[in-house]
Enzyme design. Structure first.
Site, PDB file in Angstrom:
ATOM      1  N   CYS A   1       0.851  -1.193   0.000  1.00 15.62           N
ATOM      2  CA  CYS A   1       0.000   0.000   0.000  1.00 15.62           C
ATOM      3  C   CYS A   1       0.882   1.236   0.000  1.00 15.62           C
ATOM      4  O   CYS A   1       2.109   1.154   0.158  1.00 15.62           O
ATOM      5  CB  CYS A   1      -0.937   0.006   1.216  1.00 15.62           C
TER       6      CYS A   1
ATOM      7  N   ASP B   1      -9.474  12.171 -28.079  1.00 14.99           N
ATOM      8  CA  ASP B   1      -8.585  12.450 -29.200  1.00 14.99           C
ATOM      9  C   ASP B   1      -9.387  12.261 -30.492  1.00 14.99           C
ATOM     10  O   ASP B   1     -10.332  11.463 -30.524  1.00 14.99           O
ATOM     11  CB  ASP B   1      -7.393  11.497 -29.153  1.00 14.99           C
TER      12      ASP B   1
END
Length: 715
Positions: A19, A414
């Site tokens: 983590c 895009d």
């Protein structure tokens, strides 16, 4: 005055982080060393360290090891987890079937084996509780050293208590057994860990793919000699020769020659750029014209594509990774459960209810709180949603992105390769000077057939009846050749196909009107004796599903934004066809990244998704809250994105958003049930009203409920 001490930089591959807290812990310990400045990137699992010359790598490794982690270069954590997952699944399955399906238990009893089922269960569960669950035991020990706790602590404690208590019951001839708990819990939770590590491993693939676009060697002229050198050895001012079909190794300025460069890797646009002496060129661009000679203006490490790779690293390293809800809650939940179990045992023993009764109640608390339902609440929903996405052609590489998609309010798209096909095709023909159109088309196709230019390829596909001789291609001007055709007379006629200015032709006024009528397209002019006889308009056509996809985004309340490196006229035209109100044209990869940050900052609390397909989109894909790449795009774009749309269908974009919203609702429902079950039954267990066997049954019922709810996502 003493000279400042020399500094050096080192990168350490960190093993064993589970983590971001692990990354902060290592970073803190490294920075305690005098002369060290460190940043630990959890996403790439790497420590970037700047140290004084007197600090050795061995000292830094020792600090990392003392913190409970490892340093290596050939990390095999993902493979190790996969093996543990397979072993855990294979050994847990019979335990679950026999423990939950009475018919299997009856069949085993009928076999009259010499070993009882509890003994068999103990043998099957032992490798799972010890080896498969080892990552949780190891993390729990590290947490204990730091006086902290996570879900790893509760998983480890639950597995050990369940197995040890079951083994003790088996030894004294007791009837209670929780071997299946000690096997199922680590296996299921390990599945979620495997998904997370796999995602982290791919986080840096985009950087490697970007840098792989630059050739490893370069042809350099030095001291009158032409030699081939590693690209890293090219120096500023070196003269570099780039052959036809080769990629440019370093940033530079054209020194000699005229040609065309396919900058799709850098700009994403399908129309090549014409270059001539003095033009700036970038590493990674493909030379589709005659050979060029360039003067290097930057070394390999400082090339534009390397700078884009740095932007990707920065975006990946600093992008806030969504923290698991279970981990956040476990900060309070884990120590609370342990405290309740201890208090339960102490109180029941002190008031004279007996040690056995006290121990049974304490174990019941731990078993009822054992995070089986909690551990599978998120991974089960993500696993089912991932399967649903795969059937629709959506590969979800980072399952956490589904929860992020549920909060997306803007989608940046895009243009080239995402909403359009990415391939030029002829859209209209405009005959001029009264010339016969089919003949003019045949003449143009004959001349263009020998060229590698994308425009030439599109025109050459129109006709194949004529052949040209003496074809000459002049970079920046066009292609010309001699063709013999009865309509033109007995002698060869020179035919030219070019993109030069309209005013240079004898029928300039007629040609200008045709150009205006053609609209914002790529244009090619066919001419004989300086008279234009045909205007050919080409375009990168919209994907058939693009319009419906944008309409669906509007319908679910998500605002589309068009982002493209193409010219203003074309981007405006596409935006108008698709009813997109916000659009940006002529943007470089660096500018795309800046626009993403601007859009994110103005999102009014919502998240932003980016959809792209090329290397020019990589930094923006990495910086967006969620990146989606088209399947036909570059490997770098797919590596930087969390989701890949395999068949390039724009309709998958709104589908992914809706799937994300459904998945998030499902996760919340699972977590509410899992925690609600714990909140209600932990006090019952603490009061001694729920023995460990009933606690195990209740836990199993909770897990089954979570699984069934997750399966609803399929429908």
């Amino acid at each position: 005055m003493t000279a400042p001490e020399a500094l050096k930089t080192l990168d350490l591959d960190i093993e064993g982080m589970t983590c971001t807290a692990c990354a902060r812990r290592i970073e803190k310990n490294l920075n305690k060393v005098e002369g060290v400045s460190a940043f630990v990137d959890f996403a790439s699992e790497r420590a970037h360290v700047t140290v004084a010359s007197n600090v050795t790598r061995d000292q830094l490794v020792a600090v990392v090891v003392d913190a409970g982690y490892g340093v290596g270069s050939n990390r095999d954590e993902l493979t190790s987890l996969a093996w543990r997952l397979w072993v855990g699944g294979a050994l847990s399955l019979p335990l679950v079937l026999v423990g939950m399906v009475p018919a299997f238990m009856g069949a085993l009893t009928a076999l009259n084996w010499s070993l009882s089922w509890p003994m068999i269960a103990g043998l099957l569960a032992l490798p799972v509780a010890a080896w498969v669950a080892w990552p949780f035991h190891s993390a729990a020990f590290k947490n204990l050293r730091q006086l902290t706790s996570t879900m790893d602590t509760l998983v480890s404690l639950g597995v050990l208590v369940a197995y040890i208590y079951s083994a003790w019951q088996l030894a004294i001839g007791g009837m209670e057994s929780y071997f299946e708990v000690s096997a199922v819990v680590p296996t299921v939770v390990l599945f979620g860990r495997w998904l997370e590590v796999r995602t982290r491993r791919s986080a840096t693939d985009s950087v490697r793919a970007l840098l792989a676009a630059v050739p490893e060697t370069a042809v350099v002229r030095r001291d009158g000699t032409q030699m081939t050198l590693p690209t890293a050895q090219v120096q500023l001012g070196d003269i570099v020769v780039v052959a036809t079909g080769a990629k440019i190794p370093v940033d530079g300025v054209v020194h000699e020659g005229f040609g065309q460069l396919d900058n799709a890797l850098i700009t994403g646009e399908s129309v090549p750029e014409e270059v001539l002496p003095g033009s700036q060129v970038a590493a990674g661009a493909l030379n589709v014209g005659p050979s060029l000679v360039i003067s290097a203006t930057a070394i390999s490490a400082n090339s534009r594509i390397s700078q884009i790779a740095d932007l990707v690293r920065e975006a990946t390293a600093h992008k806030a990774k969504i923290t698991s809800l279970t981990d956040r809650i476990s900060v309070v939940f884990v120590p609370t459960v342990i405290a309740i179990a201890i208090v339960t045992f102490a109180v029941r023993a002190l008031i004279g209810l007996g040690t056995d009764s006290a121990l049974s109640a304490a174990i019941a608390v731990l078993v009822i709180a054992c995070p089986c339902a909690l551990g599978i609440a998120v991974p089960m929903s993500l696993a089912v949603a991932t399967a649903v996405g795969a059937k629709r052609g959506i590969v979800i590489r980072d399952p956490d992105s589904l929860s992020l998609l549920s909060k997306v309010t803007q989608v940046v798209l895009d243009k080239t390769g995402t909403l359009t096909t990415g391939h030029l095709s002829v859209t209209s023909l405009h005959p001029l000077a009264g010339f016969h159109q089919p003949t003019a088309v045949a003449l143009a196709a004959a001349v263009e057939r020998s060229s590698t230019h994308p425009i030439a390829k599109a025109i050459a596909e129109l006709d194949s009846t004529l052949m040209a001789e003496g074809v000459v291609e002049v970079a920046g001007k066009g292609v010309s050749g001699n063709i013999t055709h009865f309509a033109l007379g007995p002698n060869p006629t020179q035919v030219e196909v070019s993109r030069r200015a309209a005013e240079t032709f004898s029928n300039a006024e007629e040609l200008t009107a045709a150009i205006s009528a053609a609209g914002p397209k790529s244009l090619a002019i066919v001419a004989i004796a300086n008279q234009a006889i045909l205007l050919i308009a080409l375009d990168d056509a919209l994907r058939p599903e693009a319009q419906a996809a944008i309409a669906q985004l509007h319908a679910i309340g998500v605002e589309p934004v068009l982002l493209s490196g193409d010219v203003q006229a074309r981007v405006t035209d596409v935006a108008g066809q698709l009813s997109i109100a916000k659009f940006h044209a002529g943007v470089t990869p660096e500018r795309k990244l800046a626009v993403i940050h601007e859009i994110k900052n103005s999102a009014n609390g919502g998240l932003t998704a980016m959809v792209g397909d090329g290397l020019n989109d990589v930094a923006a894909l990495a910086a967006a809250d969620v990146g989606l790449a088209m399947g036909s795009g570059t490997h770098a774009a797919q590596s930087a994105a969390a989701i890949t749309i395999v068949d390039d269908d724009p309709l998958c974009i709104p589908f992914a958003l809706k799937l994300g919203r459904r998945t998030w609702r499902n996760i919340v429902q699972n977590l509410v049930w899992a925690f609600g079950y714990n909140i209600v039954l932990i006090p019952v267990a603490a009061l001694g009203l729920l023995n460990p066997m009933l606690a195990g049954t209740a836990m199993a019922f909770s897990s089954i409920s979570v699984v069934l709810n997750a399966i609803r996502l399929r429908y």
